[in-house]
Design a protein around this motif. Structure first.
Motif, PDB file in Angstrom:
ATOM      1  N   VAL A  32       0.819  -1.229   0.000  1.00  0.00           N
ATOM      2  CA  VAL A  32       0.000   0.000   0.000  1.00  0.00           C
ATOM      3  C   VAL A  32       0.850   1.274   0.000  1.00  0.00           C
ATOM      4  CG1 VAL A  32      -1.991  -1.050   1.154  1.00  0.00           C
ATOM      5  CG2 VAL A  32      -0.248   0.097   2.530  1.00  0.00           C
ATOM      6  N   CYS A  33       2.128   1.161   0.323  1.00  0.00           N
ATOM      7  CA  CYS A  33       2.969   2.366   0.393  1.00  0.00           C
ATOM      8  C   CYS A  33       3.205   2.926  -1.009  1.00  0.00           C
ATOM      9  CB  CYS A  33       4.306   2.050   1.054  1.00  0.00           C
ATOM     10  SG  CYS A  33       5.415   3.473   1.027  1.00  0.00           S
ATOM     11  N   SER A  34       2.752   4.155  -1.232  1.00  0.00           N
ATOM     12  CA  SER A  34       2.883   4.714  -2.586  1.00  0.00           C
ATOM     13  C   SER A  34       4.300   5.194  -2.883  1.00  0.00           C
ATOM     14  CB  SER A  34       1.871   5.837  -2.797  1.00  0.00           C
ATOM     15  OG  SER A  34       1.742   6.597  -1.638  1.00  0.00           O
ATOM     16  N   LEU A  35       5.189   5.202  -1.905  1.00  0.00           N
ATOM     17  CA  LEU A  35       6.572   5.619  -2.157  1.00  0.00           C
ATOM     18  C   LEU A  35       7.495   4.423  -2.355  1.00  0.00           C
ATOM     19  CD1 LEU A  35       6.991   8.571   0.383  1.00  0.00           C
ATOM     20  CD2 LEU A  35       6.431   8.654  -2.033  1.00  0.00           C
ATOM     21  N   SER A  36       7.003   3.234  -2.007  1.00  0.00           N
ATOM     22  CA  SER A  36       7.822   2.032  -2.136  1.00  0.00           C
ATOM     23  C   SER A  36       7.817   1.558  -3.591  1.00  0.00           C
ATOM     24  CB  SER A  36       7.239   0.957  -1.217  1.00  0.00           C
ATOM     25  OG  SER A  36       7.917  -0.235  -1.395  1.00  0.00           O
ATOM     26  N   SER A  41      12.232  -1.096  -1.875  1.00  0.00           N
ATOM     27  CA  SER A  41      10.984  -1.441  -1.202  1.00  0.00           C
ATOM     28  C   SER A  41      11.058  -1.318   0.317  1.00  0.00           C
ATOM     29  CB  SER A  41      10.602  -2.860  -1.664  1.00  0.00           C
ATOM     30  OG  SER A  41      10.458  -3.720  -0.599  1.00  0.00           O
ATOM     31  N   PHE A  42      10.014  -0.779   0.906  1.00  0.00           N
ATOM     32  CA  PHE A  42       9.868  -0.629   2.360  1.00  0.00           C
ATOM     33  C   PHE A  42       8.391  -0.447   2.656  1.00  0.00           C
ATOM     34  CE2 PHE A  42      10.625   3.539   0.501  1.00  0.00           C
ATOM     35  CZ  PHE A  42       9.649   4.329   1.068  1.00  0.00           C
ATOM     36  N   PRO A  43       7.881  -0.525   3.844  1.00  0.00           N
ATOM     37  CA  PRO A  43       8.576  -0.615   5.125  1.00  0.00           C
ATOM     38  C   PRO A  43       8.785  -2.044   5.648  1.00  0.00           C
ATOM     39  CG  PRO A  43       6.285  -0.114   5.528  1.00  0.00           C
ATOM     40  CD  PRO A  43       6.448  -0.202   4.036  1.00  0.00           C
ATOM     41  N   ARG A  44       8.232  -3.084   4.955  1.00  0.00           N
ATOM     42  CA  ARG A  44       8.343  -4.431   5.527  1.00  0.00           C
ATOM     43  C   ARG A  44       9.811  -4.796   5.794  1.00  0.00           C
ATOM     44  NH1 ARG A  44       6.652  -9.888   2.410  1.00  0.00           N
ATOM     45  NH2 ARG A  44       8.034  -8.906   0.908  1.00  0.00           N
ATOM     46  N   GLU A  66      13.213   7.853   3.441  1.00  0.00           N
ATOM     47  CA  GLU A  66      12.433   7.896   2.203  1.00  0.00           C
ATOM     48  C   GLU A  66      10.929   7.825   2.488  1.00  0.00           C
ATOM     49  OE1 GLU A  66      13.975   4.988  -0.531  1.00  0.00           O
ATOM     50  OE2 GLU A  66      16.006   5.760  -0.328  1.00  0.00           O
ATOM     51  N   CYS A  67      10.585   7.544   3.728  1.00  0.00           N
ATOM     52  CA  CYS A  67       9.180   7.500   4.148  1.00  0.00           C
ATOM     53  C   CYS A  67       8.761   8.890   4.608  1.00  0.00           C
ATOM     54  CB  CYS A  67       9.042   6.490   5.288  1.00  0.00           C
ATOM     55  SG  CYS A  67       7.675   6.793   6.420  1.00  0.00           S
ATOM     56  N   TYR A  68       7.579   9.331   4.170  1.00  0.00           N
ATOM     57  CA  TYR A  68       7.080  10.660   4.562  1.00  0.00           C
ATOM     58  C   TYR A  68       5.913  10.567   5.551  1.00  0.00           C
ATOM     59  CZ  TYR A  68      10.213  13.516   1.859  1.00  0.00           C
ATOM     60  OH  TYR A  68      11.341  14.163   1.412  1.00  0.00           O
ATOM     61  N   TYR A  69       5.787   9.480   6.183  1.00  0.00           N
ATOM     62  CA  TYR A  69       4.811   9.210   7.235  1.00  0.00           C
ATOM     63  C   TYR A  69       3.379   9.657   6.900  1.00  0.00           C
ATOM     64  CZ  TYR A  69       3.662   7.682  11.943  1.00  0.00           C
ATOM     65  OH  TYR A  69       3.148   6.992  13.005  1.00  0.00           O
ATOM     66  N   CYS A  70       2.842   9.042   5.847  1.00  0.00           N
ATOM     67  CA  CYS A  70       1.435   9.302   5.537  1.00  0.00           C
ATOM     68  C   CYS A  70       0.553   8.440   6.430  1.00  0.00           C
ATOM     69  CB  CYS A  70       1.166   8.983   4.069  1.00  0.00           C
ATOM     70  SG  CYS A  70       1.447   7.240   3.692  1.00  0.00           S
ATOM     71  N   GLY A  71       1.097   7.317   6.924  1.00  0.00           N
ATOM     72  CA  GLY A  71       0.347   6.465   7.842  1.00  0.00           C
ATOM     73  C   GLY A  71      -0.448   5.356   7.168  1.00  0.00           C
ATOM     74  N   GLU A  72      -0.457   5.318   5.808  1.00  0.00           N
ATOM     75  CA  GLU A  72      -1.241   4.298   5.082  1.00  0.00           C
ATOM     76  C   GLU A  72      -0.881   2.882   5.515  1.00  0.00           C
ATOM     77  OE1 GLU A  72      -3.683   4.649   2.023  1.00  0.00           O
ATOM     78  OE2 GLU A  72      -3.844   6.016   3.718  1.00  0.00           O
ATOM     79  N   CYS A  73       0.428   2.609   5.627  1.00  0.00           N
ATOM     80  CA  CYS A  73       0.868   1.245   5.953  1.00  0.00           C
ATOM     81  C   CYS A  73       0.318   0.816   7.322  1.00  0.00           C
ATOM     82  CB  CYS A  73       2.386   1.150   5.917  1.00  0.00           C
ATOM     83  SG  CYS A  73       3.198   2.365   6.942  1.00  0.00           S
ATOM     84  N   SER A  74       0.288   1.746   8.271  1.00  0.00           N
ATOM     85  CA  SER A  74      -0.223   1.407   9.613  1.00  0.00           C
ATOM     86  C   SER A  74      -1.724   1.135   9.554  1.00  0.00           C
ATOM     87  CB  SER A  74       0.058   2.540  10.595  1.00  0.00           C
ATOM     88  OG  SER A  74       1.446   2.649  10.777  1.00  0.00           O
ATOM     89  N   PRO A  83       3.782  -0.164  11.174  1.00  0.00           N
ATOM     90  CA  PRO A  83       5.046   0.043  10.452  1.00  0.00           C
ATOM     91  C   PRO A  83       5.397   1.515  10.217  1.00  0.00           C
ATOM     92  CG  PRO A  83       3.356  -0.897   9.009  1.00  0.00           C
ATOM     93  CD  PRO A  83       2.806  -0.962  10.387  1.00  0.00           C
ATOM     94  N   GLY A  84       4.380   2.365  10.056  1.00  0.00           N
ATOM     95  CA  GLY A  84       4.655   3.800   9.851  1.00  0.00           C
ATOM     96  C   GLY A  84       5.367   4.389  11.053  1.00  0.00           C
ATOM     97  N   GLU A  85       4.913   3.995  12.249  1.00  0.00           N
ATOM     98  CA  GLU A  85       5.544   4.515  13.474  1.00  0.00           C
ATOM     99  C   GLU A  85       6.947   3.930  13.640  1.00  0.00           C
ATOM    100  OE1 GLU A  85       4.818   6.995  15.161  1.00  0.00           O
ATOM    101  OE2 GLU A  85       6.246   6.744  16.784  1.00  0.00           O
TER     102      GLU A  85
END
Ligand code: SF4
Ligand code: SF4
Length: 347
Positions: A32-36, A41-44, A66-74, A83-85
């Motif tokens: 779901v991470c739109s930046l991965s 690849s991240f955050p897994r 590289e993560c901008y903490y949108c919170g989608e992954c969480s 994972p976002g946190e």
């Protein structure tokens, strides 16, 4: 062979990561991470490295930046492993690793030490004001001198060596070969990300948040330039006076939205705010507001009768310049920009 630190998970808790061990490696977060991307690849991957205690791999990685903490992954994690946190906590952890003084780690891990540092700074300002007999002219003069000296000294003594350490951990130690010409050719990447943070635009539904950040960065840097270089509190140039009012108003008005988001905790990224996150936005708000009020009091000719307004501003400024900028969340702005530059070098 990769070195495992069995206490790493426990260490990370001090930086805010609590739930990541619940991960069962389903990969939803990365999907779901739109930046991965496939190559990056991240955050897994970062969740796995953290769970396994592969500290050196984490130190060598630029992915947390590289993560901008949108919170989608969480939001989409079936295990509530947040994972976002974790990515945010890794940024705090890395900040502490890059910092040669060790103070960032100390301040992140201990609220009483943070409070003590702020109180010492306040006492220092009061002591200084008493030393100059609360003479407004002297306070304004030394306050202005302090701004210039603090920027130079913090940059030279703390921030530049810390950037060099980040470069060592992410490029030199992992033996990444980068030709000198690539350093030169890619330098534009650093400034583009520093001033625009354009990567954040890649996050879904993030346009408004990106725009607020962009305006805030421009407002903050312009306010810094107006006060330090153009001597906003001492100038009689109408253009500079108006410029200062506009820039300081931008800083405190935009930060109201950030402060209210932190208080309401509606967005995933605000649900686990640490003291360092809250201090950053609240102090930025006070920086803009008190600077605005001081100049207003000068223009209304009432500052002499209300020196406490300047002492308030100076306290916020000293705490900001000596605690938040070198050791707190402000550094994330710098490390993130350098991370984009280093990632380009590694590509
Ligand atoms: S979505 Fe949650 S459980 Fe699945 S890999 Fe990511 S962190 Fe682990
Ligand atoms: S918080 Fe957003 S940008 Fe960061 S890893 Fe999760 S989905 Fe990606």
């Amino acid at each position: 062979m990769a070195k495992i630190n069995p206490k790493f998970g426990k260490q990370l808790k001090n930086y805010g990561a609590i739930d990541f061990n619940a991960c069962y490696n389903c990969g939803n977060c990365t999907a779901v991470c739109s930046l991965s991307t496939e190559e990056d690849s991240f955050p897994r991957e970062m969740v796995r490295l953290s769970a396994l205690g592969l500290e050196d791999d984490i130190k060598a990685s630029l992915k947390p930046w590289e993560c901008y903490y949108c919170g989608e992954c969480s939001t989409y994690c079936p295990q509530e492993a947040n994972p976002g946190e974790l990515m945010m906590s890794l940024r705090r952890y890395l900040t502490a690793q890059y910092d040669w003084t060790g103070l960032s780690g100390l301040l992140y891990k201990s609220l009483p030490i943070t409070i003590a540092a702020f109180l010492i700074a306040f006492a220092g300002v009061l002591g200084f004001a008493g030393f100059v007999d609360f003479n407004l002219e002297s306070m304004l003069h030394f306050g202005h001198l302090f701004e210039g000296i603090a920027i130079g000294a913090i940059g030279l003594i703390i921030l530049m060596p810390n950037i060099a350490r980040m470069w060592y951990f992410t490029i030199i130690k992992p033996k990444v070969k980068v030709p000198f010409i690539k350093y030169v050719k890619s330098i534009g990447e650093l400034f583009i990300h520093m001033f625009t943070q354009k990567r954040a635009l890649g996050c879904d539904d993030n346009k408004l948040r990106w725009f607020e950040h962009f305006i805030l960065v421009i407002g903050y840097l312009s306010l810094l330039f107006t006060t330090v270089v153009l001597n906003w509190f001492g100038t009689s140039s109408l253009f500079v006076i108006i410029l200062g009012y506009v820039m300081s108003a931008i800083v405190f008005v935009v930060t109201i939205d950030f402060v209210s988001d932190r208080i309401k905790k509606k967005k995933a990224l605000n649900k686990h705010s640490q003291p360092s996150d809250i201090l950053f936005v609240v102090w930025l708000f006070f920086m803009g507001l008190t600077a605005f009020m001081v100049r207003l009091f000068i223009d209304l000719d009432i500052l002499e009768f209300n020196k406490w307004m300047y002492i308030f501003h100076l306290t916020v400024l000293v705490q900001w310049a000596l605690i938040i900028v070198p050791f707190g969340k402000w550094t994330h702005f710098l490390y993130r920009s350098f991370a984009m530059y280093f990632a380009k070098l590694k590509a």
